[in-house]
Enzyme design. Structure first.
Site, PDB file in Angstrom:
ATOM      1  N   HIS A 311       0.833 -13.322  -3.929  1.00  0.00           N
ATOM      2  CA  HIS A 311       1.604 -13.543  -4.833  1.00  0.00           C
ATOM      3  C   HIS A 311       1.536 -12.453  -5.953  1.00  0.00           C
ATOM      4  O   HIS A 311       2.804 -12.043  -6.386  1.00  0.00           O
ATOM      5  CB  HIS A 311       1.081 -14.999  -5.587  1.00  0.00           C
ATOM      6  CG  HIS A 311       1.822 -15.545  -6.599  1.00  0.00           C
ATOM      7  ND1 HIS A 311       2.609 -16.399  -6.922  1.00  0.00           N
ATOM      8  CD2 HIS A 311       1.815 -14.840  -8.168  1.00  0.00           C
ATOM      9  CE1 HIS A 311       3.237 -16.630  -8.035  1.00  0.00           C
ATOM     10  NE2 HIS A 311       2.586 -15.845  -8.760  1.00  0.00           N
ATOM     11  N   GLU A 312       0.352 -11.932  -6.300  1.00  0.00           N
ATOM     12  CA  GLU A 312       0.533 -10.984  -7.478  1.00  0.00           C
ATOM     13  C   GLU A 312       1.111  -9.662  -6.809  1.00  0.00           C
ATOM     14  O   GLU A 312       1.725  -8.880  -7.376  1.00  0.00           O
ATOM     15  CB  GLU A 312      -0.919 -10.700  -8.087  1.00  0.00           C
ATOM     16  CG  GLU A 312      -1.538 -11.827  -8.642  1.00  0.00           C
ATOM     17  CD  GLU A 312      -0.714 -12.563  -9.721  1.00  0.00           C
ATOM     18  OE1 GLU A 312       0.160 -11.840 -10.242  1.00  0.00           O
ATOM     19  OE2 GLU A 312      -0.768 -13.803  -9.958  1.00  0.00           O
ATOM     20  N   HIS A 315       4.838  -9.861  -7.172  1.00  0.00           N
ATOM     21  CA  HIS A 315       5.064  -9.380  -8.420  1.00  0.00           C
ATOM     22  C   HIS A 315       5.141  -7.714  -8.490  1.00  0.00           C
ATOM     23  O   HIS A 315       6.178  -7.106  -9.084  1.00  0.00           O
ATOM     24  CB  HIS A 315       4.283  -9.822  -9.580  1.00  0.00           C
ATOM     25  CG  HIS A 315       4.593 -11.117 -10.008  1.00  0.00           C
ATOM     26  ND1 HIS A 315       5.612 -11.599 -10.444  1.00  0.00           N
ATOM     27  CD2 HIS A 315       3.533 -12.299  -9.966  1.00  0.00           C
ATOM     28  CE1 HIS A 315       5.293 -12.707 -10.666  1.00  0.00           C
ATOM     29  NE2 HIS A 315       4.109 -13.306 -10.237  1.00  0.00           N
ATOM     30  N   HIS A 318       8.051  -6.109  -6.646  1.00  0.00           N
ATOM     31  CA  HIS A 318       9.266  -6.103  -7.421  1.00  0.00           C
ATOM     32  C   HIS A 318       9.421  -5.070  -8.613  1.00  0.00           C
ATOM     33  O   HIS A 318      10.398  -4.519  -8.472  1.00  0.00           O
ATOM     34  CB  HIS A 318       9.093  -7.713  -8.163  1.00  0.00           C
ATOM     35  CG  HIS A 318      10.492  -8.210  -8.494  1.00  0.00           C
ATOM     36  ND1 HIS A 318      10.945  -9.351  -8.981  1.00  0.00           N
ATOM     37  CD2 HIS A 318      11.751  -7.448  -8.740  1.00  0.00           C
ATOM     38  CE1 HIS A 318      12.057  -9.357  -9.415  1.00  0.00           C
ATOM     39  NE2 HIS A 318      12.843  -8.389  -9.225  1.00  0.00           N
TER      40      HIS A 318
HETATM   41 ZN   LIG Z   1       3.387 -15.274 -10.644  1.00  0.00          ZN
END
Ligand SMILES: [Zn+2]
Length: 488
Positions: A311-312, A315, A318
């Site tokens: 998940h991290e 980020h 991105h």
């Molecule tokens: Zn998040």
């Protein structure tokens, strides 16, 4: 970020405080810029942009000045508004100190041991397989919160008033509009999320029925929601294994993407393990534009932390692609899209694990955790969003938001979501005070973006997993585009 590595370090903490003060002062000193820009006629500005190619990257920001013109005040008024930054955070900081540190906690006997019911211990006990324990801690935990219902009510009321004040001062129709229009999100998008989720609560109730069947209980209670449904399954991976799993799961995104993730693993982009004084939880920070993003983790080997890590990394990737592709002015992406790349990676990991694991119980456990994700991110966050809207609308109509009123409103919405009156899931009375424990209500209409991002990433990932080459290309373009927008 160093202060997060050891929160007890007073020197680092002082630096954080200092830089925050610099930001506030900068905001005050630069508050003349927008009113001066707004004083230039829009046609003149468009001419400037057409004549000077170097202005192109600032086009969106400059045009936003006109889009936001009716909410921009005079120079003097802007300076006053900027100064309110010194006082508008009080409700939130009071909430944080009280609920994290000073609120008295009750004790409960957990696995034969007297323990203080801190949020961490409560969260552990409510996901215990022992139903009696779950019910007992749910009762004492929320009963304790009810003792401070009035205090929490004043704090949240204080925050709502700040939002309503800002909206009125800047000529918005509502606090909701004031919160989301700066990002160019229409009020209808927010309301249609709430409406669509309400129209589809039947799907959520199917999930709850399934949970009830798997738990083998006669009547599902709110205190059962976090109970384990598959017995004796615990997936554990050390950090090296986690890296391998993640790299493998990201294959559908192509070689380039994987190479950067591998580089991040091997070049200390990530602070991995919990250490004394370290901030809990996990986050990615992509703010260092010309360096690289950083991740804080507290990795102990649970499967859900493998999920958190990917998940991290979503980020981080991105930020990485946007920072690499965009000039500084357009590199930063809007919060509205911030949770797409992160939850996208979770879908890929889950898909791979489903294919990899052969054991039925393990696969069942993963499927259930995926469904729990829909519960936690889509339904629960929209439930929060609906409550947030309701309390702001009530405040705008002049209804005094006392702790009792907030508990009544939160209880009504929670019972609706969990099908309490339909017999789907019984919401215990004191659970209605749960609003008092949720820090996100101090974040000014933030949480709906978890739901919209989640829906978007599910749809995007489904296409990429289908092997749609164009979808993969468009996805990489999307995470490379930062805050850049072609038209206005
Ligand atoms: Zn998040």
């Amino acid at each position: 970020m160093k202060s997060d590595v050891d929160l007890r370090d007073a020197e680092n903490m002082a630096r954080v405080k200092e830089i925050r003060q610099v930001f506030i002062e900068y905001g005050q000193k630069a508050s003349f810029v927008t009113p001066e820009l707004a004083a230039i006629p829009e046609t003149t500005m468009k001419q400037f942009i057409a004549e000077e190619p170097k202005l192109e990257i600032y086009k969106m920001g400059l045009m936003d000045v006109y889009r936001m013109k009716m909410h921009t005040l005079s120079e003097l008024e802007e300076a006053v508004m900027a100064k309110t930054g010194m006082i508008t955070g009080t409700a939130n900081s009071t909430f944080s100190v009280f609920s994290n540190a000073e609120m008295p906690r009750v004790k409960a006997s957990i696995d034969g041991e007297e323990k203080e019911l801190t949020p961490a211990n409560f969260s552990m006990a409510r996901s215990s397989a022992n139903r009696e324990l779950r019910q007992e801690v749910t009762k004492s935990y929320w009963d304790n919160y009810l003792n401070y219902e009035g205090t929490f009510g004043e704090m949240l009321n204080g925050q709502v008033k700040v939002n309503v004040f800002r909206a009125k001062a800047r000529n918005y129709d509502s606090a909701l509009e004031a919160a989301i229009k700066p990002n160019n999100i229409p009020v209808e998008a927010y309301k249609s999320l709430v409406k669509n989720i309400n129209d589809n609560l039947g799907t959520f109730h199917r999930y709850l029925e399934l949970k009830k069947r798997m738990l083998g209980v006669e009547q599902l209670m709110y205190s059962d929601i976090y109970a384990p449904t598959v017995k004796g399954v615990e997936l554990k991976y050390n950090y090296e294994e986690a890296q391998e799993l993640i790299l493998k799961s990201l294959k559908p995104l192509g070689k380039d993407y994987i190479e950067v993730v591998d580089h991040a693993f091997n070049n200390r982009w990530i602070d991995v393990y919990p250490t004394a004084g370290k901030r809990s939880g996990a986050y990615s920070n992509g703010g260092a534009y010309d360096v690289h993003p950083y991740i804080l983790m507290n990795y102990t080997g649970q499967y859900n932390e493998v999920s958190t890590l990917t998940h991290e990394l979503g980020h981080t990737m991105h930020s990485y692609y946007s920072n690499k592709t965009q000039p500084f002015a357009t590199a930063d992406y809007a919060t509205f899209v911030a949770e797409v790349a992160s939850t996208f990676n979770e879908v890929l990991l889950n898909d791979m694990m489903q294919k990899k694991l052969k054991d039925d119980d393990m696969r069942l456990s993963l499927l259930m955790s995926m469904l729990d994700g829909f519960k936690g991110t889509l339904f629960r966050q929209t439930q929060f969003a609906e409550f947030e809207l309701a309390i702001h609308e009530a405040a705008e109509k002049g209804t005094p938001l006392t702790g009792k009123v907030l508990t009544q409103m939160y209880g009504d919405i929670t019972r609706k979501y969990y099908g309490h009156d339909k017999g789907v899931c019984t919401v215990e009375d004191n659970v209605a005070v749960e609003w008092a424990a949720i820090p996100h209500f101090y974040m000014n209409f933030y949480v709906y973006q978890y739901s919209t991002s989640f829906v978007a990433s599910q749809a995007l990932a489904a296409k990429v997993l289908d092997g749609d080459k164009e979808a993969k290309k468009r996805y990489i373009e999307f995470i490379s585009s930062g805050g850049f927008r072609l038209s206005n």
